[in-house]
Design an enzyme around this catalytic site. Structure first.
Site, PDB file in Angstrom:
ATOM      1  CE  LYS A  66      12.700  46.748  38.358  1.00  0.00           C
ATOM      2  NZ  LYS A  66      12.973  46.448  39.678  1.00  0.00           N
ATOM      3  NE  ARG A  92      15.090  52.360  41.152  1.00  0.00           N
ATOM      4  CZ  ARG A  92      13.583  52.211  41.235  1.00  0.00           C
ATOM      5  NH1 ARG A  92      12.141  51.525  42.090  1.00  0.00           N
ATOM      6  NH2 ARG A  92      13.454  53.193  42.833  1.00  0.00           N
ATOM      7  CG  HIS A 110      26.440  43.329  47.567  1.00  0.00           C
ATOM      8  ND1 HIS A 110      25.742  44.085  47.538  1.00  0.00           N
ATOM      9  CD2 HIS A 110      27.027  42.376  48.507  1.00  0.00           C
ATOM     10  CE1 HIS A 110      24.737  43.908  48.275  1.00  0.00           C
ATOM     11  NE2 HIS A 110      26.005  42.481  49.283  1.00  0.00           N
TER      12      HIS A 110
HETATM   13  C1  GAR Z   1      29.100  50.985  48.245  1.00  0.00           C
HETATM   14  O1  GAR Z   1      28.708  50.815  49.484  1.00  0.00           O
HETATM   15  C2  GAR Z   1      27.828  49.471  47.314  1.00  0.00           C
HETATM   16  O2  GAR Z   1      29.090  48.913  47.068  1.00  0.00           O
HETATM   17  C3  GAR Z   1      26.239  49.891  47.841  1.00  0.00           C
HETATM   18  O3  GAR Z   1      25.925  50.870  47.755  1.00  0.00           O
HETATM   19  C4  GAR Z   1      27.022  51.573  48.366  1.00  0.00           C
HETATM   20  C5  GAR Z   1      27.070  53.154  47.624  1.00  0.00           C
HETATM   21  O4  GAR Z   1      28.215  54.050  47.713  1.00  0.00           O
HETATM   22  N1  GAR Z   1      26.111  48.473  46.923  1.00  0.00           N
HETATM   23  C6  GAR Z   1      24.933  48.177  47.390  1.00  0.00           C
HETATM   24  O5  GAR Z   1      25.038  47.902  48.846  1.00  0.00           O
HETATM   25  C7  GAR Z   1      24.239  47.496  46.311  1.00  0.00           C
HETATM   26  N2  GAR Z   1      23.601  45.633  46.622  1.00  0.00           N
HETATM   27  P1  GAR Z   1      28.478  55.368  47.289  1.00  0.00           P
HETATM   28  O6  GAR Z   1      26.829  55.752  46.917  1.00  0.00           O
HETATM   29  O7  GAR Z   1      29.432  56.202  48.361  1.00  0.00           O
HETATM   30  O8  GAR Z   1      28.918  54.745  45.893  1.00  0.00           O
END
Ligand code: GAR
Length: 187
Positions: A66, A92, A110
């Site tokens: 990584k 990630r 988040h």
């Molecule tokens: C979003 O809801 C973001 O908050 C979440 O992934 C989604 C991506 O959506 N992130 C997480 O859960 C991080 N732990 P997108 O690809 O349409 O922007």
């Protein structure tokens, strides 16, 4: 001069799109120099190509460790003069190499009111738990899973038993809140 940012994403990239659109509209003072993804097949790559933003695609499993993967990312970012890393659905955990190269310069969004429901599937977790209110958090990234200092939060009402409707409401808030929070800290 507008700070140079890289947006990191792993999936659909609706947050990438919202940030790009906000910059184009003059609502976010930043220069989006590159989109970085660990999922070369993700839809966000198409969005970046269409927007004319360079897409850097990495396949982490082709690196021995990584740390070596993150070192390659850091080199690419430094070559392009990137100053801030904006994680937008980057699924990630960030580790030492990126954190040391960009101390207090990595932010994440988040889909919950942290510290509730960290990790994956935060919206599904909230609906399954039966909470009435969830929301969105923008925070600095540290070595933990969704644990760094909070920059901004906004509440969203849960549609009982309905992940799809709740997710839609959350994404709408995300797209506005990320721009607001970034304008606060990029100054
Ligand atoms: C979003 O809801 C973001 O908050 C979440 O992934 C989604 C991506 O959506 N992130 C997480 O859960 C991080 N732990 P997108 O690809 O349409 O922007």
């Amino acid at each position: 001069m507008a700070p140079k940012i890289a947006v990191f994403a792993s999936g659909s990239g609706s947050n990438f799109q919202a940030l790009y659109d906000a910059i184009q509209a003059g609502d976010l003072q930043a220069e989006l120099v590159v989109m970085v993804t660990d999922q070369p097949q993700a839809f966000v790559v198409e969005r970046a190509n269409k927007a004319g933003v360079e897409a850097l695609t990495f396949s982490p499993k082709t690196f021995a460790t990584k740390a070596m993967y993150e070192q390659a990312v850091v080199e690419a970012l430094q070559q392009r003069g990137v100053e801030w890393l904006v994680l937008a659905g980057y699924m990630r955990l960030v580790s030492d190499v990126l954190l040391h190269a960009y101390p207090n310069r990595i932010v994440n969004i988040h889909p919950s009111l942290l510290p509730s429901f960290p990790g994956k599937d935060a919206i599904e977790q909230a609906v399954a738990h039966g909470v009435k209110v969830t929301g969105v958090t923008v925070h600095y990234v540290d070595e933990g899973m969704d644990t760094g200092p909070i920059i901004a939060q906004r509440a969203v009402l849960v549609t009982e038993g309905d992940v799809e409707a709740t997710a839609q409401a959350i994404h709408q808030v995300e797209h506005a809140l990320y721009t607001e929070a970034l304008n606060q800290i990029l100054k």
